[in-house]
Design an enzyme around this catalytic site. Structure first.
Site, PDB file in Angstrom:
ATOM      1  N   ASP A 103     -67.978  40.627 -25.430  1.00  0.00           N
ATOM      2  CA  ASP A 103     -68.867  41.782 -25.310  1.00  0.00           C
ATOM      3  C   ASP A 103     -68.703  42.544 -24.010  1.00  0.00           C
ATOM      4  O   ASP A 103     -69.246  43.644 -23.866  1.00  0.00           O
ATOM      5  CB  ASP A 103     -70.326  41.320 -25.431  1.00  0.00           C
ATOM      6  CG  ASP A 103     -70.652  40.931 -26.852  1.00  0.00           C
ATOM      7  OD1 ASP A 103     -70.132  41.590 -27.756  1.00  0.00           O
ATOM      8  OD2 ASP A 103     -71.415  39.979 -27.052  1.00  0.00           O
ATOM      9  N   HIS A 105     -70.341  31.821 -21.943  1.00  0.00           N
ATOM     10  CA  HIS A 105     -70.266  31.527 -23.372  1.00  0.00           C
ATOM     11  C   HIS A 105     -70.574  30.053 -23.573  1.00  0.00           C
ATOM     12  O   HIS A 105     -70.201  29.235 -22.747  1.00  0.00           O
ATOM     13  CB  HIS A 105     -68.856  31.850 -23.910  1.00  0.00           C
ATOM     14  CG  HIS A 105     -68.838  32.069 -25.380  1.00  0.00           C
ATOM     15  ND1 HIS A 105     -68.779  31.036 -26.268  1.00  0.00           N
ATOM     16  CD2 HIS A 105     -68.911  33.203 -26.109  1.00  0.00           C
ATOM     17  CE1 HIS A 105     -68.806  31.531 -27.491  1.00  0.00           C
ATOM     18  NE2 HIS A 105     -68.893  32.836 -27.428  1.00  0.00           N
ATOM     19  N   HIS A 122     -76.774  37.131 -28.154  1.00  0.00           N
ATOM     20  CA  HIS A 122     -75.700  36.980 -29.144  1.00  0.00           C
ATOM     21  C   HIS A 122     -75.036  38.348 -29.298  1.00  0.00           C
ATOM     22  O   HIS A 122     -74.475  38.874 -28.335  1.00  0.00           O
ATOM     23  CB  HIS A 122     -76.325  36.434 -30.431  1.00  0.00           C
ATOM     24  CG  HIS A 122     -75.375  35.975 -31.489  1.00  0.00           C
ATOM     25  ND1 HIS A 122     -74.029  35.849 -31.293  1.00  0.00           N
ATOM     26  CD2 HIS A 122     -75.598  35.607 -32.782  1.00  0.00           C
ATOM     27  CE1 HIS A 122     -73.458  35.417 -32.416  1.00  0.00           C
ATOM     28  NE2 HIS A 122     -74.387  35.273 -33.340  1.00  0.00           N
TER      29      HIS A 122
HETATM   30  N1  CMC Z   1     -75.072  35.381 -15.770  1.00  0.00           N
HETATM   31  C1  CMC Z   1     -75.529  34.555 -14.820  1.00  0.00           C
HETATM   32  N2  CMC Z   1     -75.657  33.229 -14.973  1.00  0.00           N
HETATM   33  C2  CMC Z   1     -75.318  32.713 -16.148  1.00  0.00           C
HETATM   34  C3  CMC Z   1     -74.810  33.508 -17.193  1.00  0.00           C
HETATM   35  C4  CMC Z   1     -74.695  34.893 -16.981  1.00  0.00           C
HETATM   36  N3  CMC Z   1     -74.222  35.696 -17.927  1.00  0.00           N
HETATM   37  N4  CMC Z   1     -74.540  32.732 -18.264  1.00  0.00           N
HETATM   38  C5  CMC Z   1     -74.852  31.475 -17.902  1.00  0.00           C
HETATM   39  N5  CMC Z   1     -75.326  31.461 -16.611  1.00  0.00           N
HETATM   40  C6  CMC Z   1     -75.707  30.294 -15.841  1.00  0.00           C
HETATM   41  C7  CMC Z   1     -77.025  29.728 -16.315  1.00  0.00           C
HETATM   42  O1  CMC Z   1     -78.109  30.328 -15.622  1.00  0.00           O
HETATM   43  C8  CMC Z   1     -76.869  28.276 -15.996  1.00  0.00           C
HETATM   44  O2  CMC Z   1     -77.042  28.114 -14.611  1.00  0.00           O
HETATM   45  P1  CMC Z   1     -77.723  26.759 -14.013  1.00  0.00           P
HETATM   46  O3  CMC Z   1     -76.779  25.652 -14.396  1.00  0.00           O
HETATM   47  O4  CMC Z   1     -77.822  26.994 -12.558  1.00  0.00           O
HETATM   48  O5  CMC Z   1     -79.065  26.649 -14.704  1.00  0.00           O
HETATM   49  C9  CMC Z   1     -75.397  28.001 -16.305  1.00  0.00           C
HETATM   50  O6  CMC Z   1     -74.746  29.270 -16.108  1.00  0.00           O
HETATM   51  C10 CMC Z   1     -75.132  27.507 -17.713  1.00  0.00           C
HETATM   52  O7  CMC Z   1     -75.646  28.483 -18.635  1.00  0.00           O
HETATM   53  P2  CMC Z   1     -76.428  28.147 -19.963  1.00  0.00           P
HETATM   54  O8  CMC Z   1     -77.513  29.176 -20.147  1.00  0.00           O
HETATM   55  O9  CMC Z   1     -76.816  26.711 -19.987  1.00  0.00           O
HETATM   56  O10 CMC Z   1     -75.289  28.375 -21.031  1.00  0.00           O
HETATM   57  P3  CMC Z   1     -75.499  28.525 -22.586  1.00  0.00           P
HETATM   58  O11 CMC Z   1     -74.288  27.941 -23.217  1.00  0.00           O
HETATM   59  O12 CMC Z   1     -76.813  27.994 -23.029  1.00  0.00           O
HETATM   60  O13 CMC Z   1     -75.539  30.102 -22.808  1.00  0.00           O
HETATM   61  C11 CMC Z   1     -74.865  32.333 -23.149  1.00  0.00           C
HETATM   62  C12 CMC Z   1     -74.446  30.858 -23.210  1.00  0.00           C
HETATM   63  C13 CMC Z   1     -73.762  33.191 -23.787  1.00  0.00           C
HETATM   64  C14 CMC Z   1     -76.167  32.547 -23.955  1.00  0.00           C
HETATM   65  C15 CMC Z   1     -75.073  32.724 -21.660  1.00  0.00           C
HETATM   66  O14 CMC Z   1     -73.870  32.554 -20.936  1.00  0.00           O
HETATM   67  C16 CMC Z   1     -75.581  34.153 -21.521  1.00  0.00           C
HETATM   68  O15 CMC Z   1     -76.792  34.381 -21.640  1.00  0.00           O
HETATM   69  N6  CMC Z   1     -74.658  35.139 -21.258  1.00  0.00           N
HETATM   70  C17 CMC Z   1     -75.053  36.529 -21.190  1.00  0.00           C
HETATM   71  C18 CMC Z   1     -75.263  37.085 -22.589  1.00  0.00           C
HETATM   72  C19 CMC Z   1     -73.938  37.322 -23.291  1.00  0.00           C
HETATM   73  O16 CMC Z   1     -73.006  37.898 -22.744  1.00  0.00           O
HETATM   74  N7  CMC Z   1     -73.898  36.906 -24.577  1.00  0.00           N
HETATM   75  C20 CMC Z   1     -72.718  37.146 -25.424  1.00  0.00           C
HETATM   76  C21 CMC Z   1     -72.071  35.888 -25.851  1.00  0.00           C
HETATM   77  S1  CMC Z   1     -70.453  36.187 -26.571  1.00  0.00           S
HETATM   78  C22 CMC Z   1     -70.771  36.996 -28.042  1.00  0.00           C
HETATM   79  C23 CMC Z   1     -71.391  36.103 -29.041  1.00  0.00           C
HETATM   80  O17 CMC Z   1     -70.775  35.111 -29.451  1.00  0.00           O
HETATM   81  O18 CMC Z   1     -72.524  36.408 -29.451  1.00  0.00           O
END
Ligand code: CMC
Length: 429
Positions: A363, A307, A268
């Site tokens: 971010d 995201h 987050h």
């Molecule tokens: N790098 C590589 N792969 C990713 C990333 C990433 N940053 N984000 C998502 N994926 C992949 C994930 O592994 C999954 O792949 P698969 O379908 O093969 O299993 C697919 O994309 C879908 O991801 P998810 O984890 O199901 O998506 P989510 O909605 O649960 O998670 C997130 C969203 C923001 C937690 C995630 O994208 C992430 O961990 N990003 C990196 C951390 C980050 O930058 N966070 C800041 C968010 S914006 C500020 C805020 O609002 O806090």
């Protein structure tokens, strides 16, 4: 049969049910009538991470993640970042309308007058080790404020709520700066009432005590824009935490400390810190392809990408990227920027990221600006928390005034053992 209903047939029993649809939503409780037997609990929905569950009705922030749209109370984020100011956005978020000049002047005066913190908050900060994470100090100080405003428990009293808004928006930059100065072993700088909200924050962070601080206008403006961009983002993890804790009628200071704790996590608000750590590890542009290969193999994430809601470019990321140019004109370019731009270019052309609709989020570039402005990495999430305080508070007040809301209490699917007999210690295998 009315059109705005959903007809469900339970194939276990052959029975058919009709449930109303309002605002493109069915009420989960309407599924409870769907039972196999009379003493059955009834059907529930299973939604870890709340992927498809609306927890509230809100009028504050609108996001269309597919189109990359973000609006506060109907106003596009780009217009607010360009033409408004953070303190004006605070009133907009809370009240729902752009303020008149007199209202903004009064609010600005109230915030300015309340920027100082009590001696006990200074003492609390002093008690931390010098290597304490600034978010730990921020969370503790926010919770400690509740003990100084015990009347804040009276959440249905408008005057009490007004004071909580005023105190929190006024004091979060001060407690953030206190934590920074403590970690550096520097004396605390008192708020300067002649400076703007952002200018005074830069003063409390970077001034030499006793020397009048004059913020650089470009950096002051960039800081204000960054606070505006972070001010609200509808039902994200920390805002939902604020609402969950607030739903127990906990006072807003303690609820906000809980929200800040949620923000601290690397998925987050901690992501901006993680982006800089990642860019430092990558080191040079030549190492990017190998880094991307490792991410695709599941060895870590590309921080600052992806995201839950945006499946397109996060509109805030574009605004920050543009603000970066003005900051770098003053500070000189942050070398991490070249790596970030190249990383973005390579990722956006890569099938893995394209297929999953992973774009830069807020971010990805914010940390690069913060670093150029002189903020240490550990402060980045605190900067996010200063901006988000008004969003947490506005969402909390919306909850308090919403007759539909009840104490948050999800259900579970219980899969563990039951009705075991206690085994004395000497008989356990
Ligand atoms: N790098 C590589 N792969 C990713 C990333 C990433 N940053 N984000 C998502 N994926 C992949 C994930 O592994 C999954 O792949 P698969 O379908 O093969 O299993 C697919 O994309 C879908 O991801 P998810 O984890 O199901 O998506 P989510 O909605 O649960 O998670 C997130 C969203 C923001 C937690 C995630 O994208 C992430 O961990 N990003 C990196 C951390 C980050 O930058 N966070 C800041 C968010 S914006 C500020 C805020 O609002 O806090």
């Amino acid at each position: 049969m009315p059109n705005d209903t959903l007809t469900i047939t339970d194939n276990r029993t052959g029975k058919t049910y009709e449930v109303p649809i309002a605002d493109d939503t069915i009420r989960a409780i309407d599924l409870r009538q769907i039972k196999v037997a009379a003493d059955d609990f009834g059907l529930m929905t299973y939604d870890p991470g709340f992927l498809n569950t609306a927890s509230c009705k809100s009028r504050i922030t609108f996001i269309d993640g597919d189109k990359g749209i973000l609006e506060y109370r109907g106003y596009p984020i780009a217009q607010l970042a360009e033409q408004s100011s953070f303190l004006e956005v605070c009133l907009l978020l809370r009240k729902g309308e752009l303020p008149k000049a007199a209202e903004l002047a009064q609010w600005t005066a109230e915030v300015t007058a309340n920027a100082g913190v009590q001696a006990s908050i200074e003492k609390l900060t002093d008690g931390f080790q010098s290597d304490a994470h600034p978010m730990g100090m921020f969370i503790a100080s926010a919770a400690a404020l509740a003990t100084l405003y015990p009347e804040s428990k009276k959440i249905s009293d408008l005057e009490v709520r007004n004071n909580a808004f005023r105190q929190l928006v006024a004091k979060v930059p001060t407690i953030a700066a206190l934590g920074y100065r403590h970690a550096k072993g520097l004396p605390f700088v008192q708020p300067d009432p002649e400076l703007s909200y952002a200018g005074n924050f830069l003063n409390m962070m970077f001034a030499t005590p006793g020397v009048k601080y004059k913020p650089n206008p470009a950096l002051e403006r960039a800081m204000d824009i960054l606070f505006t961009l972070h001010a609200d983002h509808e039902q994200n993890c920390s805002t939902s935490t604020m609402r969950v804790v607030g739903s127990a009628q906990t006072d807003p200071y303690t609820s906000l400390a809980a929200a800040a704790a949620a923000l601290y996590g690397p998925l987050h608000g901690g992501a901006n810190e993680a982006v800089l750590t990642m860019l430092a590890k990558i080191g040079t542009k030549d190492n990017i392809p190998e880094f991307i290969t490792r991410v695709k193999a599941g060895e870590g994430k590309l921080m600052g990408f992806g995201h839950r809601v945006y499946k397109n470019y996060d509109p805030r990321a574009g605004i920050i990227k543009r603000a970066a140019d003005e900051v770098f004109a003053v500070t000189g370019k942050n070398p991490a920027l070249d790596i970030a731009i190249e990383l973005e270019r390579i990722a956006l052309e890569d099938e893995y990221f394209v297929k999953r609709k992973l774009y830069p989020n807020v971010d990805f570039y914010s940390g690069i600006i913060y670093e150029a402005m002189g903020f240490p990495t550990a402060m980045f999430t605190v900067l996010f928390a200063i901006g988000r305080t008004i969003g947490w508070m506005s969402q909390w007040e919306e909850l308090v005034l919403d007759a539909d809301q009840k104490i948050a209490r999800p259900r579970q699917i219980f899969l563990g053992p039951r009705r075991l007999d206690y085994v004395p210690m000497d008989q356990r295998a």
